[in-house]
Enzyme design. Sequence first.
Site, PDB file in Angstrom:
ATOM      1  N   HIS A 172       0.831  -1.191   0.000  1.00 21.42           N
ATOM      2  CA  HIS A 172       0.000   0.000   0.000  1.00 21.42           C
ATOM      3  C   HIS A 172       0.862   1.235   0.000  1.00 21.42           C
ATOM      4  O   HIS A 172       1.856   1.316   0.694  1.00 21.42           O
ATOM      5  CB  HIS A 172      -0.951   0.004   1.196  1.00 21.42           C
ATOM      6  CG  HIS A 172      -2.261  -0.591   0.824  1.00 21.42           C
ATOM      7  ND1 HIS A 172      -3.084   0.022  -0.069  1.00 21.42           N
ATOM      8  CD2 HIS A 172      -2.849  -1.739   1.159  1.00 21.42           C
ATOM      9  CE1 HIS A 172      -4.144  -0.742  -0.238  1.00 21.42           C
ATOM     10  NE2 HIS A 172      -4.018  -1.821   0.492  1.00 21.42           N
ATOM     11  N   LYS A 600     -14.795   4.873   4.525  1.00 14.76           N
ATOM     12  CA  LYS A 600     -14.968   6.063   3.675  1.00 14.76           C
ATOM     13  C   LYS A 600     -16.426   6.207   3.253  1.00 14.76           C
ATOM     14  O   LYS A 600     -16.933   7.301   3.053  1.00 14.76           O
ATOM     15  CB  LYS A 600     -14.070   5.922   2.435  1.00 14.76           C
ATOM     16  CG  LYS A 600     -14.083   7.149   1.535  1.00 14.76           C
ATOM     17  CD  LYS A 600     -13.047   7.043   0.444  1.00 14.76           C
ATOM     18  CE  LYS A 600     -13.439   6.037  -0.585  1.00 14.76           C
ATOM     19  NZ  LYS A 600     -13.964   6.463  -1.827  1.00 14.76           N
TER      20      LYS A 600
END
Length: 963
Positions: A172, A600
């Site tokens: 990531h 999110k």
Amino acid sequence: MARNNLEKMASIDAQMRLLVPGKVSEDDKLIEYDALLLDRFLDILQDLHGEDIRAMVQECYERSGEYEGKNDPHKLEELGNVLTSLDPGDSIVVASSFSHMLNLANLAEEVQIAYRRRNKIKRGGFADESNATTESDIEETFKRLVNQLGKSPAEVFDALKNQTVDLVLTAHPTQSVRRSLLQKHARIRNCLSQLYGKDITPDEKQELDEALLREIQAAFRTDEIRRTPPTPQDEMRAGMSYFHETIWKGVPKFLRRIDTALKSIGINERVPYNAPLIQFSSWMGGDRDGNPRVTPEVTRDVCLLARMMAANLYYSQIEDLMFELSMWRCSDELRARALQLHSASKKDAKHYIEFWKQIPPNEPFRVILGDVRDKLYNTRERTRQLLSNGISDIPEEVTFTNIDEFLEPLELCYRSLCSTGDQPIADGSLLDFMRQVSTFGLSFVKLDIRQESDRHSDVADAITRHLGIGSYKEWSEEQRQAWLLSELQGKRPLFGPDLPKTDEVRDVLDTFHVISELPADNFGAYIISMATAASDVLVVELLQRECHVKKPLRVVPLFEKLADLEAAPAALARLFSINWYRNRIDGKQEVMIGYSDSGKDAGRLSAGWALYKAQEDLIKVAKEFGIKLTMFHGRGGTVGRGGGPTHLAILSQPPDTIHGSFRVTVQGEVIEQSFGEEHLCFRTLQRFTAATLEHGMRPPVAPKPEWRELMDEMAVVATKEYRSIVFQDPRFVEYFRSATPELEYGRMNIGSRPSKRKPSGGIESLRAIPWIFAWTQTRFHLPVWLGFGAAFKHVMEKDIRNLHMLQQMYNEWPFFRVTIDLIEMVFAKGDPGIAALYDKLLVSDDLWAIGEKLRANYGETKDLLLQVAGHKDLLEGDPYLKQRLRLRDSYITTLNVCQAYTLKRIRDPNYHVNLRPHLSKESSTKPAAELVKLNPTSEYAPGLEDTLILTMKGIAAGMQNTG
């Protein structure tokens, strides 16, 4: 002037002493470590850039400290005026200085934690500051299970032998520190630890001090900024460096410690060498979700590279083992094999350094291991040739092709030693080596493949259109399943070379072809992101068959968005009700749940609760069908993406959901914190193993029905509040883009993956990492806390007794406690005053109301949270963390102010600043000005872009998380 400067320099030390909290305990050396590193750094800064720059850094630190004391926004403006008056070169030096000082503060913390840990263990106490709540010492866990919970030692041993923790390293894009610097940081840590060692002579002390200075200076002179984005191959090599440096040696050491800990509960057996206690997987070079740079060729390269590295590491150790096993006495079975091998090999091997002449038959173990060495050499060379040229002239027969071939001669040696009374020798390096072979195999790590579900639908659509039976994408879920099953149960090939392919379709099919060509042990799971239905899984099964994957990968749906999490149990039940599918999976299924995108999508409170319930429901479905379900947790490093202390995170999972198999991602920035040093690697393996064992043998309490009702109610309110602001306020996206460095994030060159899924669009298309990163930079952390305040307020106003219930939940229910504690930690790192400065400088007046409203919400949420936790003050239960955060604050504040004003100058070309004369000691054409030339292509005024990136990196180091 010189006298003034000297006085000023003395004052920073005084200022530091004032700002710093006192000692927390007798063995608290943090302040000492920090002051030493800071003094050394400031001396280096003065030597390289002169007294004036040092005085400037100290002035910024002092002004920042004044703000910390009073939270007076005027102090931030004064600091801003000082920072904007610097010329481009000086500006870069100052930003870089604060970024380095924060990294040094982090190193001081790590050394302090390791020091306290050693002291505690020597005294026989628990091994971390907050006692057993955050730590899982394996011996303590064994004793607790036996002495307090009445488990028999045999039960504990049995559960341990059969459990698996699979740590999945992902590339990531959140590791913002370059590897060149990480290596220097490791050496600084090492010098600092030794400097405070007990038996150190004056000469050694002086040499260590010189080494410390050298490493700090080398780090400061290294460009902190990556000038080109890393490729997936770079990310994979960076990830593999941890295996090379710490994990490879760390695993056998850790397993040996488990053997020792078992003795403390009366078990005198060792953990079997092939017990699957710890496994490693990777996404580096396999995760193509939204990353067009991960091509089929990249996947092939990464697999071969890992195989070559594994063979190389085994090869480098086999000669040590040959030296060790010099015995002549052996079992008849081993002697017969050694004679057979000896008579077959007549030649000397001049390409070996040791044991190059033919080994005599009276050293039978060496004869056996010599043959293993030959095969390892050939395995490595064949893989090297395949990687470089695509072909090899070394026949496969003279290499190792599977792990059983490799283990068999080692097992033979082990059995023989045990049978001739030499078990203590067998349990030495040979056992360690067998444990390494069993853990890492020939592939080093298993590579997961991850792809978005839509891409598979595109391939299926191309096939159905080519066959003239309609458009797969337009079919209902029932039609899709019916067609997929009829094909899976049939035998005919679906398509030939004449299938019309777009680039995207070709890419998906070529990936399956690479999987079919490489050895099966290279791969772990095939993960489908944004999975919603049973057909998403079946279509991958069909494509594996069509592309001739001999040993199909297990297919793992990843449920991420709130609605998908809620629908996941039904999708799984549908899959399990299909006879063909049940036969295919052989009683085992894995499901991945995503923390980032659900957070999110709905905010942290609702996402956390939805993930909790989804796990319970998925386990229930699996039980109904008699299937063992492994949950794969896609946790990020930050709290907004599911991060937090390992031990607590595991123990707060719903009862029954781990059951001895736990799979979790270790992401970007967390890899360094987990595996950067040998002692960190040991601690990581210990935490995961102990917490997984404890969760299985002592499941956490299940929530009471009334707690569930309250959580359901709060989640609805929290989601509504979160979405009404983030998705429904028409001007929120504009506000977000102005008030944070989100638009500039891409310049950091952190990872190989683009920060957006689609080039245009609002928050929906933004990846979870930059979304969190942007709010972490301004210290407002909006995605973490937004929704909590509204939820608490709603239930308390409805019935004041709910406050008592929330407090009860906090005290009795691990899941709720962990959630609240993590939010509290984020509030301790946050500062709405800093966020207000960004608004004032960067947001247009007509959007100010949004920020003011959010900051009021922040304050209210914090107060309500403290009420629920029963705390008067943030972090009152964790004085160590409080001390560490206070130590960092003044550095971070300077970087925040520098960032906000630099963004202003980048975005508003008419913003006027008054520059002061150049400060760096050399003439204005020298070093500081040279720094500006490191970035010749910047589209902004000289020095601005680099200053901005340095502030981003520094703040990320200070918050100890990026995205």
